[in-house]
Design a protein around this motif. Structure first.
Motif, mmCIF file in Angstrom:
data_model
loop_
_atom_site.group_PDB
_atom_site.id
_atom_site.type_symbol
_atom_site.label_atom_id
_atom_site.label_comp_id
_atom_site.label_asym_id
_atom_site.label_seq_id
_atom_site.Cartn_x
_atom_site.Cartn_y
_atom_site.Cartn_z
ATOM 1 N N ARG A 145 0.799 -1.238 0.000
ATOM 2 C CA ARG A 145 0.000 0.000 0.000
ATOM 3 C C ARG A 145 0.824 1.276 0.000
ATOM 4 N NH1 ARG A 145 -4.212 -0.433 4.494
ATOM 5 N NH2 ARG A 145 -2.434 -1.322 5.587
ATOM 6 N N LEU A 147 1.749 2.585 -2.482
ATOM 7 C CA LEU A 147 1.230 3.354 -3.614
ATOM 8 C C LEU A 147 0.284 4.446 -3.131
ATOM 9 C CD1 LEU A 147 0.869 3.637 -6.724
ATOM 10 C CD2 LEU A 147 -1.112 2.137 -6.507
ATOM 11 N N ARG A 148 -0.599 4.099 -2.204
ATOM 12 C CA ARG A 148 -1.591 5.078 -1.755
ATOM 13 C C ARG A 148 -1.143 5.866 -0.527
ATOM 14 N NH1 ARG A 148 -7.970 3.918 -0.782
ATOM 15 N NH2 ARG A 148 -8.510 5.940 0.081
ATOM 16 N N TYR A 149 -0.486 5.196 0.400
ATOM 17 C CA TYR A 149 -0.204 5.840 1.687
ATOM 18 C C TYR A 149 1.250 6.271 1.847
ATOM 19 C CZ TYR A 149 -4.666 3.622 2.694
ATOM 20 O OH TYR A 149 -5.981 3.227 2.640
ATOM 21 N N HIS A 206 -4.293 6.181 9.516
ATOM 22 C CA HIS A 206 -5.413 6.189 8.576
ATOM 23 C C HIS A 206 -6.532 5.326 9.150
ATOM 24 C CE1 HIS A 206 -2.222 7.591 5.871
ATOM 25 N NE2 HIS A 206 -3.215 8.187 5.229
ATOM 26 N N ARG A 212 -12.350 -4.379 1.374
ATOM 27 C CA ARG A 212 -11.205 -4.489 0.459
ATOM 28 C C ARG A 212 -11.571 -5.449 -0.670
ATOM 29 N NH1 ARG A 212 -6.513 -4.955 5.016
ATOM 30 N NH2 ARG A 212 -6.126 -2.737 5.076
ATOM 31 N N ALA A 238 -2.464 1.853 -11.741
ATOM 32 C CA ALA A 238 -1.919 2.833 -10.784
ATOM 33 C C ALA A 238 -2.379 4.249 -11.100
ATOM 34 C CB ALA A 238 -0.390 2.762 -10.799
ATOM 35 N N VAL A 243 -8.517 4.895 -7.958
ATOM 36 C CA VAL A 243 -7.734 5.038 -6.721
ATOM 37 C C VAL A 243 -7.380 3.687 -6.099
ATOM 38 C CG1 VAL A 243 -7.457 6.353 -4.583
ATOM 39 C CG2 VAL A 243 -9.023 7.170 -6.322
ATOM 40 N N SER A 245 -5.255 1.150 -3.987
ATOM 41 C CA SER A 245 -4.362 1.293 -2.820
ATOM 42 C C SER A 245 -3.028 0.627 -3.087
ATOM 43 C CB SER A 245 -4.988 0.650 -1.588
ATOM 44 O OG SER A 245 -6.098 1.401 -1.189
ATOM 45 N N LEU A 264 -8.251 -2.534 -3.928
ATOM 46 C CA LEU A 264 -9.128 -1.361 -3.785
ATOM 47 C C LEU A 264 -9.673 -1.367 -2.363
ATOM 48 C CD1 LEU A 264 -10.556 -2.181 -7.182
ATOM 49 C CD2 LEU A 264 -9.537 0.044 -6.729
ATOM 50 N N GLU A 265 -9.728 -0.211 -1.744
ATOM 51 C CA GLU A 265 -10.211 -0.121 -0.364
ATOM 52 C C GLU A 265 -11.247 0.986 -0.248
ATOM 53 O OE1 GLU A 265 -6.389 -1.213 2.398
ATOM 54 O OE2 GLU A 265 -6.417 0.769 1.502
#
Ligand code: FAD
Length: 456
Positions: A145, A147-149, A206, A212, A238, A243, A245, A264-265
């Motif tokens: 994760r 990538l997102r966070y 977060h 998920r 990506a 979006v 995660s 995906l979340e």
């Protein structure tokens, strides 16, 4: 003073500084070095007194969390004292309203996670539950994760460290926007114990996602078409407004199928809808590239086969696919290369790994966060050092200049020797001169994990 007398004096000084000091044993060895002492401080104040005593007696120090990855990097040249952080395992403060937590560096990820989960929150790093906060920061590790966070560097907002001379330094704090002073946290992230001892860290948190879903596509075919296809899927996933995660990739056998997994979340309804759209997106990428996919693969049960049996996409699943977030560690003797790159260079990097495998006859495992520009490549332990060095050199040479690099996290001594004149473990990592200067500033006596970074 004789060596025995000075060891006795050092032991006395350590015991005066810290209430848990014992002789080192073979189980405490770092590399092949058995430390004279293992000291386990219970507070930052004790850690400070301990490191001051180490400085006074010119003792080399290696910090230890759970001890799982002390084999990464070069073995230290000296190790007199292992500082065991496991007594400092508390969550000091969880300000759920501010989405912030302050924790001691010896806290294990799973223990911190269970405290934060009570308020429906998490530190969004997918690392093993047994790893400690200090070890994760010192190794700068992040899982899918990122990538997102982001990575630990992005989630860390404050840090307390003890310098090699025993001085305590704080940086940042509880506020997410915090700009005053040097950002010591960023320096210590990835420092592998070479700059000082991390004793506390403050993270932004977060909310735990309500739902998920994973969507996985698998392609098999002839290189370079199949690597181009996998890279196109990873980039599409990506960069999509859905979006994701995480966008992970694995190729467990050279020339074998490549899987691209997307996480995906969010809310249950939203995730279900986005997962279906993601499936459609990956399917469209595969269809657009169908002409170049040539060989075939057997469809997994329940998989949707797109255009013959060359590629398939599994139905969205609420459980992670096999090997999700796995790093191919391969034991302490294996060669583990971390390749970081601009995401636009993913196809080039994948093809470079494949070409290096063909040329050297090696069969690497490749896995990692393709959508965030980080892949791990593992070579089995038994490889001849000259051949493994050739493999590493080929991969490094193929990465476009300024668009990435390949650092060896773990390599046996013969391979380190074979690479000594060819960039060593770090390769042509930019900023080495600056990093050396930082090391000299924080640890002028070079007593913190000396030699861990071969360039320091
Ligand atoms: C996605 C992912 C999956 C992974 N899977 C696995 C797995 O399955 N098994 C596994 O063993 N590992 C796995 N790892 C690696 C694992 O996360 C590391 O082993 C872990 O981060 C190290 O934590 P540790 O407490 O064991 O640190 P240690 O191994 O004790 O130390 C690691 C390094 O950090 C330094 N250090 C430790 N604490 C401090 C401190 N307080 N201050 C300064 N320096 C310090 C040490 O000197 C050493 O250089 C994975 C990593 C990722 C990203």
């Amino acid at each position: 003073m004789s060596a025995r007398l000075s060891a006795a004096a050092a032991g006395k000084a350590l015991a005066a500084a810290c209430d848990s000091v014992r002789p080192g044993t073979a189980d405490d060895a770092v590399g092949a070095i058995v430390p004279s002492f293992v000291a386990a401080p219970s507070s930052t104040a004790q850690a400070s007194a301990l490191l001051r005593a180490c400085a006074e007696h010119d003792l080399a120090v290696v910090p230890r969390g759970s001890g799982s990855r002390l084999g990464w990097g070069a073995p230290p040249a000296r190790c007199d004292v292992v500082v065991d952080m496991l007594r400092m395992g508390a969550v000091i403060e969880h300000a759920a309203g501010d989405l912030v937590a302050r924790v001691q560096a010896g806290a294990r990820m799973a223990d911190v996670a269970s405290v934060l989960a009570k308020a429906g929150q998490e530190i969004a790093l997918d690392v093993p539950g047994g790893a400690t906060i200090g070890g994760v920061l010192a190794d700068a590790l992040a899982g899918p994760r990122r990538l997102r966070y982001g990575t630990p560097r992005d989630l860390l907002i404050g840090i307390t460290v003890v310098r090699a001379d025993g001085m305590v330094a704080h940086s940042g704090g509880k506020v997410v926007k915090n700009v005053a002073g040097y950002d010591i946290g960023k320096l210590f992230t990835g420092s592998a114990g070479t700059l000082g001892l991390i004793t506390e860290a403050t993270f932004r948190l977060h909310p735990l996602p309500a739902a998920r879903a994973w969507v996985t596509a698998r392609v098999q075919g002839t290189s370079p078409e199949v690597t181009t296809m996998a890279a196109a899927m990873a980039a599409a996933a990506a960069n999509s407004p859905l979006v994701a995660s995480a966008v992970e990739l694995d190729r467990l056998a050279s020339g074998g199928p490549i899987s691209v997994g997307v996480l995906l979340e969010g809310s249950a309804d939203g995730v279900a809808a986005r997962a279906e759209e993601m499936k459609g997106l990956l399917s469209a990428v595969i269809r657009s590239g169908d002409a170049v996919i040539r060989s075939s693969d057997e469809a997994a049960p329940g998989a949707e086969v797109v255009h013959g049996a060359h590629a398939m996409i599994t139905a969205p699943a609420s459980a992670a696919p096999d090997c999700w977030g796995w790093v191919p560690l391969g034991g302490d003797d294996a060669t583990l290369l971390r390749v970081s790159f601009w995401v636009s260079a993913l196809a080039v990097v994948l093809e470079a790994i494949e070409a290096a495998a063909r040329e050297t006859g090696l069969r690497p495992f490749v896995m990692g966060s393709a959508g965030a520009g980080a892949l791990y490549v593992m070579l089995p332990a038994a490889e001849a050092p000259g051949v493994a060095a050739r493999f590493v050199g080929l991969v490094r040479a193929a990465i476009p200049a300024g668009r990435g690099g390949a650092v060896l996290l773990s390599a046996r001594a013969p391979l380190r020797a074979a690479l000594a004149d060819d960039g060593g473990l770090a390769g042509s990592t930019p900023g080495l001169a600056l990093m050396r200067a930082v090391k000299d500033q924080f640890d002028p006596g070079h007593r913190m994990a000396p030699g861990r970074f071969t360039w320091a």
